[in-house]
Design an enzyme around this catalytic site. Structure first.
Site, PDB file in Angstrom:
ATOM      1  N   ALA A  14       0.801  -1.229   0.000  1.00  0.00           N
ATOM      2  CA  ALA A  14       0.000   0.000   0.000  1.00  0.00           C
ATOM      3  C   ALA A  14       0.833   1.278   0.000  1.00  0.00           C
ATOM      4  O   ALA A  14       0.337   2.339  -0.369  1.00  0.00           O
ATOM      5  CB  ALA A  14      -0.957  -0.010   1.188  1.00  0.00           C
ATOM      6  N   ALA A  15       2.102   1.198   0.411  1.00  0.00           N
ATOM      7  CA  ALA A  15       2.951   2.397   0.409  1.00  0.00           C
ATOM      8  C   ALA A  15       3.740   2.542  -0.893  1.00  0.00           C
ATOM      9  O   ALA A  15       4.510   3.481  -1.048  1.00  0.00           O
ATOM     10  CB  ALA A  15       3.912   2.366   1.593  1.00  0.00           C
ATOM     11  N   ILE A  18       2.138   2.126  -7.055  1.00  0.00           N
ATOM     12  CA  ILE A  18       0.777   1.829  -7.526  1.00  0.00           C
ATOM     13  C   ILE A  18      -0.219   2.140  -6.413  1.00  0.00           C
ATOM     14  O   ILE A  18      -1.255   2.768  -6.643  1.00  0.00           O
ATOM     15  CB  ILE A  18       0.652   0.363  -7.999  1.00  0.00           C
ATOM     16  CG1 ILE A  18       1.527   0.124  -9.240  1.00  0.00           C
ATOM     17  CG2 ILE A  18      -0.807   0.015  -8.309  1.00  0.00           C
ATOM     18  CD1 ILE A  18       1.607  -1.325  -9.686  1.00  0.00           C
ATOM     19  N   ARG A  94      11.295  -7.897 -10.672  1.00  0.00           N
ATOM     20  CA  ARG A  94      12.393  -8.616 -11.320  1.00  0.00           C
ATOM     21  C   ARG A  94      13.641  -7.746 -11.283  1.00  0.00           C
ATOM     22  O   ARG A  94      13.601  -6.579 -11.644  1.00  0.00           O
ATOM     23  CB  ARG A  94      12.003  -8.921 -12.764  1.00  0.00           C
ATOM     24  CG  ARG A  94      12.928  -9.910 -13.428  1.00  0.00           C
ATOM     25  CD  ARG A  94      12.313 -10.392 -14.730  1.00  0.00           C
ATOM     26  NE  ARG A  94      13.026 -11.546 -15.220  1.00  0.00           N
ATOM     27  CZ  ARG A  94      12.503 -12.446 -16.037  1.00  0.00           C
ATOM     28  NH1 ARG A  94      11.260 -12.332 -16.421  1.00  0.00           N
ATOM     29  NH2 ARG A  94      13.218 -13.458 -16.464  1.00  0.00           N
ATOM     30  N   ARG A 100      13.367 -16.386 -14.610  1.00  0.00           N
ATOM     31  CA  ARG A 100      11.940 -16.443 -14.280  1.00  0.00           C
ATOM     32  C   ARG A 100      11.676 -17.316 -13.053  1.00  0.00           C
ATOM     33  O   ARG A 100      10.862 -16.973 -12.198  1.00  0.00           O
ATOM     34  CB  ARG A 100      11.138 -16.960 -15.480  1.00  0.00           C
ATOM     35  CG  ARG A 100       9.637 -16.884 -15.229  1.00  0.00           C
ATOM     36  CD  ARG A 100       8.837 -17.086 -16.492  1.00  0.00           C
ATOM     37  NE  ARG A 100       8.977 -18.441 -17.000  1.00  0.00           N
ATOM     38  CZ  ARG A 100       8.413 -18.884 -18.110  1.00  0.00           C
ATOM     39  NH1 ARG A 100       7.690 -18.065 -18.840  1.00  0.00           N
ATOM     40  NH2 ARG A 100       8.579 -20.123 -18.525  1.00  0.00           N
ATOM     41  N   ASN A 107       8.322 -14.622  -5.375  1.00  0.00           N
ATOM     42  CA  ASN A 107       6.931 -14.209  -5.212  1.00  0.00           C
ATOM     43  C   ASN A 107       6.088 -15.265  -4.513  1.00  0.00           C
ATOM     44  O   ASN A 107       5.120 -14.932  -3.835  1.00  0.00           O
ATOM     45  CB  ASN A 107       6.334 -13.818  -6.561  1.00  0.00           C
ATOM     46  CG  ASN A 107       6.712 -12.397  -6.919  1.00  0.00           C
ATOM     47  OD1 ASN A 107       6.284 -11.461  -6.262  1.00  0.00           O
ATOM     48  ND2 ASN A 107       7.554 -12.232  -7.922  1.00  0.00           N
ATOM     49  N   GLN A 114      -0.062 -15.132   1.789  1.00  0.00           N
ATOM     50  CA  GLN A 114      -1.224 -14.253   1.603  1.00  0.00           C
ATOM     51  C   GLN A 114      -2.465 -15.059   1.223  1.00  0.00           C
ATOM     52  O   GLN A 114      -3.572 -14.771   1.692  1.00  0.00           O
ATOM     53  CB  GLN A 114      -0.924 -13.167   0.564  1.00  0.00           C
ATOM     54  CG  GLN A 114       0.057 -12.132   1.114  1.00  0.00           C
ATOM     55  CD  GLN A 114       0.269 -10.938   0.218  1.00  0.00           C
ATOM     56  OE1 GLN A 114      -0.345 -10.813  -0.840  1.00  0.00           O
ATOM     57  NE2 GLN A 114       1.144 -10.042   0.641  1.00  0.00           N
ATOM     58  N   ARG A 164      -4.566  -0.630 -22.766  1.00  0.00           N
ATOM     59  CA  ARG A 164      -3.530  -0.268 -23.748  1.00  0.00           C
ATOM     60  C   ARG A 164      -3.994  -0.616 -25.163  1.00  0.00           C
ATOM     61  O   ARG A 164      -3.762   0.138 -26.119  1.00  0.00           O
ATOM     62  CB  ARG A 164      -2.229  -1.014 -23.429  1.00  0.00           C
ATOM     63  CG  ARG A 164      -1.508  -0.478 -22.202  1.00  0.00           C
ATOM     64  CD  ARG A 164      -0.439  -1.455 -21.710  1.00  0.00           C
ATOM     65  NE  ARG A 164       0.386  -0.847 -20.663  1.00  0.00           N
ATOM     66  CZ  ARG A 164       1.217  -1.525 -19.872  1.00  0.00           C
ATOM     67  NH1 ARG A 164       1.336  -2.839 -20.006  1.00  0.00           N
ATOM     68  NH2 ARG A 164       1.931  -0.895 -18.956  1.00  0.00           N
ATOM     69  N   HIS A 189      -0.322 -11.995 -18.582  1.00  0.00           N
ATOM     70  CA  HIS A 189       0.122 -10.589 -18.561  1.00  0.00           C
ATOM     71  C   HIS A 189       1.641 -10.602 -18.743  1.00  0.00           C
ATOM     72  O   HIS A 189       2.414 -10.478 -17.803  1.00  0.00           O
ATOM     73  CB  HIS A 189      -0.267  -9.915 -17.245  1.00  0.00           C
ATOM     74  CG  HIS A 189       0.316  -8.537 -17.107  1.00  0.00           C
ATOM     75  ND1 HIS A 189      -0.022  -7.509 -17.958  1.00  0.00           N
ATOM     76  CD2 HIS A 189       1.228  -8.022 -16.257  1.00  0.00           C
ATOM     77  CE1 HIS A 189       0.658  -6.424 -17.618  1.00  0.00           C
ATOM     78  NE2 HIS A 189       1.433  -6.708 -16.590  1.00  0.00           N
TER      79      HIS A 189
END
Length: 330
Positions: A14-15, A18, A94, A100, A107, A114, A164, A189
């Protein structure tokens, strides 16, 4: 206008950049409507809590009529408690020289716990949007670690690619974005995504009759797919405000529905539609009614489309196999 009961909106990372673009728009009612108060439940890593407190000060200084409360924590069990909506933005970016597999593993360390926390404490009807990349596979990791929640609770963001795709087509044809309907982003994505104009219309007429096929295949598709890299190159930082805007659009349409006769693109668990392997989190054309999304069925798939759709599915299968090896999914 009568106000509804507040809903709980959890946001991770949140900080971050985005988050900073996202939170004020949620508080202003852009995501869930002007009659829907929200309680923001913000998650950050411990070292970022001080910065997060500064963001909270600004949120309070906005004096938003719809902002009922703000909660901050470094514990997902607190941030996700009774959450009706969860936007999982925080992720490991990344770094140079990272493969990858390294990125997926790093992640996994974020999205597995989570997912477990969402499964333990979130609302049983929680709507989860994974924004943090690699978003599709991060969503799969979270979903697989929340077996008590409906798998359809988990989605990944391909709306930025969708937006886009709209704007590039608008620029080419001179039309307004609002005059373009039914663009689709299939798949991941990533740069393998397939921005599909085969069903799209511009001012009610087929899009592919208004642009050159060579431009579509050789310019348009790669421009949309690689736009994120172009923004990093120009700005020296990744797209943040446009990503936040797409997250708002995704959640708005999921909560409040798509317009009649139109569809949008969402990364959702495949049910086998269009020959996409079941269980992958894959970009599909969807319509939403009463908070439930359905894949748009019966669209014609050309040989060109089939090749593109299968290539991006293959990449997602490879990502799934890598995180499976790491023990992050079944």
């Amino acid at each position: 206008m009568t106000m509804k009961q507040p809903v709980r909106v959890a946001v991770t990372g949140a900080a971050g950049q985005i988050g900073y673009s996202l939170l004020f728009r949620i508080a202003a009612g852009d995501m869930l409507g002007q009659d829907q108060p929200v309680i923001l439940q913000l998650l950050e890593i411990t070292p970022a809590l001080k910065a997060l407190n500064g963001v909270v000060m600004e949120l309070r200084d906005g004096a938003f009529p719809l902002l009922a409360d703000v909660i901050t924590s470094d514990d997902p069990m607190v941030a996700f408690k009774d959450a009706d909506y969860a936007l999982l933005v925080g992720a490991m970016p990344r770094k140079a020289g990272m493969e990858r597999g390294d990125l997926l593993g790093a992640n996994g360390g974020i999205f597995k716990p989570q997912g477990e926390a969402l499964g333990a404490v979130a609302s049983r009807n929680v709507k989860v949007l994974v924004v943090g990349n690699p978003a599709n596979t991060n969503a799969l990791i979270a979903q697989q670690n929340a077996p008590d929640l409906d798998p359809k609770c988990f989605t990944a963001m391909v709306r930025l690619d969708h937006n886009r795709a709209l704007s590039q087509l608008a620029e080419k044809t001179g039309a307004a974005v609002s005059d373009i309907k039914n663009v689709t982003i299939w798949g991941n994505h990533s740069s393998t995504q397939y921005p599909d104009l085969s069903q799209a219309t511009v001012n009610g007429k087929p899009a592919l009759e208004q642009v050159d096929r060579t431009w579509y295949e050789n310019d348009y598709i790669p421009t949309v797919a690689k736009r994120g890299a172009a923004i990093i190159e120009a700005r020296g930082a990744s797209s943040a405000a446009s990503a936040a805007s797409a997250a708002i659009d995704h959640m708005h349409d999921w909560a409040l529905g798509t317009k009649d006769g139109e569809w949008v693109s969402m990364g959702i668990p495949s049910d086998g539609s269009y020959g996409i392997p079941e269980g992958l989190i894959y970009g599909f054309p969807v319509r939403v009614k009463d908070g439930k999304y359905e894949i748009v069925q019966g669209l014609d798939v050309s040989d060109f489309s089939r090749g593109k759709m299968d290539a991006t599915a293959q990449e997602l299968e490879e990502e799934r196999d890598e995180v499976r090896k790491l023990g992050l999914v079944k």
